[in-house]
Design a protein around this motif. Structure first.
Motif, PDB file in Angstrom:
ATOM      1  N   PRO A 132       8.677  34.580  15.560  1.00 22.44           N
ATOM      2  CA  PRO A 132       7.265  34.195  15.647  1.00 22.44           C
ATOM      3  C   PRO A 132       6.343  35.376  15.922  1.00 22.44           C
ATOM      4  CG  PRO A 132       8.636  32.687  16.919  1.00 22.44           C
ATOM      5  CD  PRO A 132       9.515  33.823  16.498  1.00 22.44           C
ATOM      6  N   ARG A 133       6.866  36.392  16.621  1.00 18.87           N
ATOM      7  CA  ARG A 133       6.035  37.559  16.963  1.00 18.87           C
ATOM      8  C   ARG A 133       6.388  38.771  16.097  1.00 18.87           C
ATOM      9  NH1 ARG A 133       7.853  35.060  21.248  1.00 18.87           N
ATOM     10  NH2 ARG A 133       9.610  36.501  21.483  1.00 18.87           N
ATOM     11  N   PRO A 242      15.240  41.617   6.865  1.00 23.32           N
ATOM     12  CA  PRO A 242      13.776  41.556   6.788  1.00 23.32           C
ATOM     13  C   PRO A 242      13.278  40.241   7.372  1.00 23.32           C
ATOM     14  CG  PRO A 242      14.727  40.999   4.677  1.00 23.32           C
ATOM     15  CD  PRO A 242      15.880  41.373   5.575  1.00 23.32           C
ATOM     16  N   PHE A 243      11.972  40.150   7.551  1.00 21.97           N
ATOM     17  CA  PHE A 243      11.400  38.908   8.057  1.00 21.97           C
ATOM     18  C   PHE A 243      11.422  37.845   6.958  1.00 21.97           C
ATOM     19  CE2 PHE A 243       9.225  42.000  10.928  1.00 21.97           C
ATOM     20  CZ  PHE A 243       9.845  41.569  12.100  1.00 21.97           C
ATOM     21  N   ALA A 244      11.734  36.615   7.350  1.00 22.08           N
ATOM     22  CA  ALA A 244      11.964  35.534   6.397  1.00 22.08           C
ATOM     23  C   ALA A 244      10.740  35.257   5.532  1.00 22.08           C
ATOM     24  CB  ALA A 244      12.388  34.266   7.139  1.00 22.08           C
ATOM     25  N   GLU A 245       9.555  35.310   6.135  1.00 20.35           N
ATOM     26  CA  GLU A 245       8.340  35.043   5.356  1.00 20.35           C
ATOM     27  C   GLU A 245       8.172  36.060   4.229  1.00 20.35           C
ATOM     28  OE1 GLU A 245       7.277  34.025   9.713  1.00 20.35           O
ATOM     29  OE2 GLU A 245       8.495  35.475   8.625  1.00 20.35           O
ATOM     30  N   GLU A 246       8.505  37.312   4.516  1.00 18.43           N
ATOM     31  CA  GLU A 246       8.379  38.357   3.502  1.00 18.43           C
ATOM     32  C   GLU A 246       9.387  38.151   2.377  1.00 18.43           C
ATOM     33  OE1 GLU A 246       8.852  41.936   5.729  1.00 18.43           O
ATOM     34  OE2 GLU A 246       6.964  41.690   6.842  1.00 18.43           O
ATOM     35  N   VAL A 247      10.567  37.661   2.722  1.00 23.47           N
ATOM     36  CA  VAL A 247      11.582  37.378   1.703  1.00 23.47           C
ATOM     37  C   VAL A 247      11.103  36.270   0.771  1.00 23.47           C
ATOM     38  CG1 VAL A 247      13.905  36.446   1.318  1.00 23.47           C
ATOM     39  CG2 VAL A 247      13.523  38.181   3.088  1.00 23.47           C
ATOM     40  N   VAL A 248      10.582  35.202   1.334  1.00 23.02           N
ATOM     41  CA  VAL A 248      10.077  34.094   0.514  1.00 23.02           C
ATOM     42  C   VAL A 248       8.958  34.574  -0.400  1.00 23.02           C
ATOM     43  CG1 VAL A 248       8.841  31.892   0.583  1.00 23.02           C
ATOM     44  CG2 VAL A 248      10.772  32.281   2.132  1.00 23.02           C
ATOM     45  N   VAL A 272      10.487  27.088  11.814  1.00 23.94           N
ATOM     46  CA  VAL A 272      10.850  27.954  10.694  1.00 23.94           C
ATOM     47  C   VAL A 272      10.384  27.346   9.372  1.00 23.94           C
ATOM     48  CG1 VAL A 272      12.770  28.965   9.402  1.00 23.94           C
ATOM     49  CG2 VAL A 272      12.807  28.966  11.902  1.00 23.94           C
ATOM     50  N   ILE A 273      10.645  26.070   9.171  1.00 20.97           N
ATOM     51  CA  ILE A 273      10.283  25.409   7.917  1.00 20.97           C
ATOM     52  C   ILE A 273       8.771  25.425   7.724  1.00 20.97           C
ATOM     53  CG2 ILE A 273      10.239  23.179   6.726  1.00 20.97           C
ATOM     54  CD1 ILE A 273      13.006  22.663   8.098  1.00 20.97           C
ATOM     55  N   ARG A 274       8.036  25.152   8.775  1.00 25.18           N
ATOM     56  CA  ARG A 274       6.574  25.150   8.673  1.00 25.18           C
ATOM     57  C   ARG A 274       6.050  26.524   8.252  1.00 25.18           C
ATOM     58  NH1 ARG A 274       5.192  24.577  13.808  1.00 25.18           N
ATOM     59  NH2 ARG A 274       5.514  22.318  13.794  1.00 25.18           N
ATOM     60  N   SER A 275       6.580  27.557   8.871  1.00 24.53           N
ATOM     61  CA  SER A 275       6.131  28.914   8.564  1.00 24.53           C
ATOM     62  C   SER A 275       6.521  29.336   7.150  1.00 24.53           C
ATOM     63  CB  SER A 275       6.717  29.894   9.577  1.00 24.53           C
ATOM     64  OG  SER A 275       6.299  31.199   9.316  1.00 24.53           O
ATOM     65  N   LEU A 276       7.738  29.018   6.727  1.00 22.16           N
ATOM     66  CA  LEU A 276       8.193  29.412   5.400  1.00 22.16           C
ATOM     67  C   LEU A 276       7.494  28.629   4.304  1.00 22.16           C
ATOM     68  CD1 LEU A 276      12.028  30.028   5.859  1.00 22.16           C
ATOM     69  CD2 LEU A 276      10.098  31.582   6.164  1.00 22.16           C
ATOM     70  N   LYS A 277       7.129  27.398   4.580  1.00 27.23           N
ATOM     71  CA  LYS A 277       6.351  26.627   3.612  1.00 27.23           C
ATOM     72  C   LYS A 277       5.007  27.306   3.364  1.00 27.23           C
ATOM     73  CE  LYS A 277       4.715  23.278   1.064  1.00 27.23           C
ATOM     74  NZ  LYS A 277       5.175  23.069  -0.327  1.00 27.23           N
ATOM     75  N   THR A 278       4.380  27.803   4.406  1.00 25.58           N
ATOM     76  CA  THR A 278       3.113  28.532   4.257  1.00 25.58           C
ATOM     77  C   THR A 278       3.311  29.789   3.416  1.00 25.58           C
ATOM     78  OG1 THR A 278       2.367  27.724   6.405  1.00 25.58           O
ATOM     79  CG2 THR A 278       1.231  29.643   5.525  1.00 25.58           C
ATOM     80  N   ALA A 279       4.481  30.412   3.539  1.00 21.70           N
ATOM     81  CA  ALA A 279       4.769  31.634   2.780  1.00 21.70           C
ATOM     82  C   ALA A 279       5.089  31.356   1.313  1.00 21.70           C
ATOM     83  CB  ALA A 279       5.933  32.382   3.426  1.00 21.70           C
ATOM     84  N   GLY A 280       5.355  30.073   0.960  1.00 21.76           N
ATOM     85  CA  GLY A 280       5.626  29.733  -0.432  1.00 21.76           C
ATOM     86  C   GLY A 280       6.962  29.087  -0.693  1.00 21.76           C
ATOM     87  N   LEU A 281       7.683  28.689   0.357  1.00 27.33           N
ATOM     88  CA  LEU A 281       9.001  28.059   0.183  1.00 27.33           C
ATOM     89  C   LEU A 281       8.901  26.845  -0.739  1.00 27.33           C
ATOM     90  CD1 LEU A 281      11.960  28.332   1.373  1.00 27.33           C
ATOM     91  CD2 LEU A 281      11.311  26.481   2.933  1.00 27.33           C
ATOM     92  N   HIS A 282       9.847  26.761  -1.698  1.00 30.39           N
ATOM     93  CA  HIS A 282       9.836  25.660  -2.670  1.00 30.39           C
ATOM     94  C   HIS A 282      10.745  24.489  -2.274  1.00 30.39           C
ATOM     95  CE1 HIS A 282       8.974  29.320  -5.186  1.00 30.39           C
ATOM     96  NE2 HIS A 282       8.023  28.533  -5.636  1.00 30.39           N
ATOM     97  N   ALA A 283      11.862  24.808  -1.612  1.00 25.96           N
ATOM     98  CA  ALA A 283      12.908  23.786  -1.425  1.00 25.96           C
ATOM     99  C   ALA A 283      13.719  24.096  -0.177  1.00 25.96           C
ATOM    100  CB  ALA A 283      13.822  23.762  -2.657  1.00 25.96           C
TER     101      ALA A 283
END
Length: 429
Positions: A132-133, A242-248, A272-283
């Motif tokens: 988160p940080r 790497p950070f998960a959001e950057e990977v997505v 995690v799911i909420r943050s990755l969805k914002t980054a563009g997670l599809h599934a």
């Protein structure tokens, strides 16, 4: 009273007919893509659909998708060819090879799959960290599955650099694990681990676990993980994740589909799911053969994510591992996945082919053929017009309608005077 009963029965039949029509539409669409031929015919009265052209024959065989498995190019026990052969024997028609942090096994898998009329979705399971940080070394270890079209990512250098950095970190991580094991008076030699991993394979926890078994420190892989190697365990260590959001975000930018793997293993899945969805997670993975993913379907619905699943097969054997093709994905799920993925993959292919048309170099030929066309193909050994490579690439992945789009026609014209002879590019005119 009698009229009401008849009305209810009539309405029920209408609903049933509508559901059957939707299922048939999905079936035709999936078959069209999976088998590269005409889809099964729809019953009389079904409305035509833009995505699934009409046909005169009917197909009733199920299309088994396997979207999560590993070979010995990461921590699996079988070669890519052996994985494909085993999947075929289990009835799998579409397989995504998703080795950890590498796509090196996909050309071999693609070539083997051609013998069996199977489709290979080029994939990779990317190791990442959610913090988160954004503090390195803190937070949840997250695995993101990336699915690409037949020619791979549209910006392969970006993805390759990311994966190379992660693999370099895996070497450092493995050495740190051995140091911790030595302090625990459980000595393992580095040469032992690298021999188990194989040439060019970045060592993972399973390789260290196998070394522990072979050295007699534990009886089996399960005990190795339960005693020493579990997340946060006494011999656990991190790498260059790497950070998960950057990977997505990178997966989205390179023309891939991003899916969260085994969310039930996360400490804070909702966050995690909420943050990755914002980054563009599809599934996200929801379906498992053991049925232990209860509750994650609702999470996927909440965040409007397509619900996927796979066996996570490694070829270890034993009762604790799901077999290839045993995770049954509903037809509607596969349909949703393909409807989302195909336009993304089609656009990525346009980017790759347009780059080749502007610069028909050997390097750009490699980008086109490294996943979509086996290296032993006649394309690499005979003289071909550049547009023939385009046609071969398109025929292996796109539908007839997609291949006729204006952008692809323009690329063919641009390459009309380009010849490839034994891998050497020549431009005439």
């Amino acid at each position: 009273m009698g009229n009401n009963k008849k009305r209810k029965e009539k309405n029920h039949k209408k609903k049933k007919r509508k559901a059957t029509a939707e299922q048939n539409l999905a079936l035709r669409y999936v078959h069209e893509w999976a088998f590269r031929d005409s889809p099964p015919a729809s019953p009389a009265g079904d409305a035509p659909d833009d995505f699934a052209p009409q046909s005169s024959h009917k197909i009733v065989d199920p299309v088994v998708f396997e979207l999560h498995c590993h070979s010995n190019h990461s921590d699996g026990f079988l070669s890519p060819s052996a994985v494909v052969e085993r999947a075929h024997s289990n009835g799998v028609k579409v397989l995504a090879l998703t080795d950890h942090d590498t796509m090196a096994g996909i050309p071999e898998a693609t070539e083997t799959a051609q013998k069996y009329g199977m489709r290979i979705i080029p994939g990779v399971e990317i190791s990442a960290i959610y913090s988160p940080r954004h503090e390195p070394g803190a937070g949840d270890l997250v695995h993101i599955l990336a699915y690409y079209g037949s020619s791979g990512p549209s910006r392969p250098e970006d993805l390759d650099n990311l994966l190379l950095n992660i693999r370099d970190g895996r070497y450092l991580r493995a050495k740190n694990m051995l140091l911790k094991l030595n302090k625990l008076k459980v000595p393992i030699k580095w040469e032992h681990v690298t021999k188990i991993a194989g040439d060019g394979v970045a060592p993972g926890r399973v390789h260290i676990a196998r070394a522990l078994v072979e050295a007699g420190h534990v009886e089996n892989l399960r005990e190795a993980f339960n005693r020493y190697l579990y997340d946060g365990g006494p011999a656990y260590a991190m790498g260059n994740e790497p950070f998960a959001e950057e990977v997505v975000q990178l997966i989205c930018q390179t023309g891939g589909i991003a899916a969260l793997a085994h969310p039930w293993a996360l400490k804070n899945p909702v966050t995690v799911i909420r943050s990755l969805k914002t980054a563009g997670l599809h599934a996200m993975e929801v379906y498992r053969s053991d049925g232990k993913a209860a509750g994650f379907g609702e999470l996927a619905d909440t965040y409007k994510l397509i619900k996927l699943g796979g066996s996570d097969y490694h070829g270890r054997g034993g009762h604790d591992e799901s077999e290839l093709g045993t995770v049954s994905l509903p037809l509607a799920t596969v349909y949703q996945f393909l409807k989302m993925a195909r336009p993304i993959w089609c656009n990525a292919m346009k980017d790759i082919l347009q780059s080749f048309a502007k610069d028909p170099s050997d390097a750009n030929i490699e980008k086109i053929t490294r996943f979509g066309i086996p290296k032993k193909s006649k394309v690499c050994h005979t003289v071909n017009c550049g547009k023939d490579i385009v046609d071969l690439c398109l025929s292996s992945w796109l539908t007839s309608d997609e291949k006729e789009e204006n952008e692809f026609q323009a690329i063919r014209l641009m390459l009309a005077d380009t010849l490839i002879s034994n891998g050497v590019v020549k431009v005439f005119g």
